[in-house]
Design an enzyme around this catalytic site. Sequence first.
Site, mmCIF file in Angstrom:
data_model
loop_
_atom_site.group_PDB
_atom_site.id
_atom_site.type_symbol
_atom_site.label_atom_id
_atom_site.label_comp_id
_atom_site.label_asym_id
_atom_site.label_seq_id
_atom_site.Cartn_x
_atom_site.Cartn_y
_atom_site.Cartn_z
ATOM 1 N N ALA A 95 0.815 -1.227 0.000
ATOM 2 C CA ALA A 95 0.000 0.000 0.000
ATOM 3 C C ALA A 95 0.843 1.269 0.000
ATOM 4 C CB ALA A 95 -0.947 -0.005 1.196
ATOM 5 N N ALA A 96 2.126 1.134 -0.333
ATOM 6 C CA ALA A 96 3.002 2.315 -0.292
ATOM 7 C C ALA A 96 2.541 3.394 -1.271
ATOM 8 C CB ALA A 96 4.439 1.905 -0.596
ATOM 9 N N GLY A 97 2.232 2.991 -2.502
ATOM 10 C CA GLY A 97 1.788 3.952 -3.496
ATOM 11 C C GLY A 97 0.475 4.612 -3.107
ATOM 12 N N ASP A 98 -0.440 3.832 -2.540
ATOM 13 C CA ASP A 98 -1.726 4.379 -2.108
ATOM 14 C C ASP A 98 -1.542 5.367 -0.963
ATOM 15 O OD1 ASP A 98 -2.959 2.757 -3.984
ATOM 16 O OD2 ASP A 98 -3.290 1.138 -2.555
#
Length: 293
Positions: free
Chosen positions: A240-243
């Site tokens: 979920a880093a990009g989110d």
Amino acid sequence: MDFIIRTPRVPTPGETLTVHSFDTGFGGKGANQAVACARLADSDIKVSMVGNLGDDGFGADYFEALKREGLDSKNVRSLKGEKTGISTIIVDDDGENRILFAPNANYAISPEESKDWELVPEEADVVVFQLEIPSRVVYHNVRQASKKGKHVIFNPAPAELLPEDIYQHIDTLVMNETESSILSHSKSGTPEDIAQHFLSKGIKDTVIITLGGDGLVYATKAGLKGRLAAKKVKVVDTTAAGDTFVGGYAVQRAKNVGKDFEYEKALGFATLAASITVQRRGAMDAIPKRDEL
């Protein structure tokens, strides 16, 4: 809903491999980004989630999860006879992930343009889009939001080639290196070159390309550009880093509507939030709160 498998490596064709663990959790790019906004926002910013859930047990649990986050979920619909969307996420020992997405209720939208397609809340100042609902519906709402003067943040994931006219309706285009290659038809050229390429297509404000452990590059219509380094941390799970990054950037945009925007300050905030996420397991569970930054 996310089905998360942790494995020492990805099995080869025909191989059965015993994995480390299996978990379930709440996920989906749109919901992850909405939760990131809610957790990272100041108290005066209202966050609303728009989307579809099935009328199964997963959907019922999801409504409760959104309520716990303090999100406005009046625009989340429970569709009779539909299953909630799921993703199977495979995470290896290097923390890299591979995701298989089954849309289910996410795609249960009228195939023809209708009131069913009108998704953008009138009161919104900043709107964040992904591609986990039918792309034709997304593009319609991007155009509508742009015409109404909203700041449109577009994260083209899962990546696909975009209609050429859509770029002129996007204020901020944010994507990772793989997505930028797919959209630009090219795997050559520096990220800086590719960012300029997208600005030339008509992006109204900013292009951001995230580069994982190498940080990010950005370029603006006004001529600002730069590269920010990533925080040096132990990576456990990048799911979920990009989110988290998108959510962190979006709340900075919402906080500064009508004001001069400090790009590097906003990007630094989003990068810091994402650096905490990658040190934790899971998707939504890994997203930090503002007081953890």
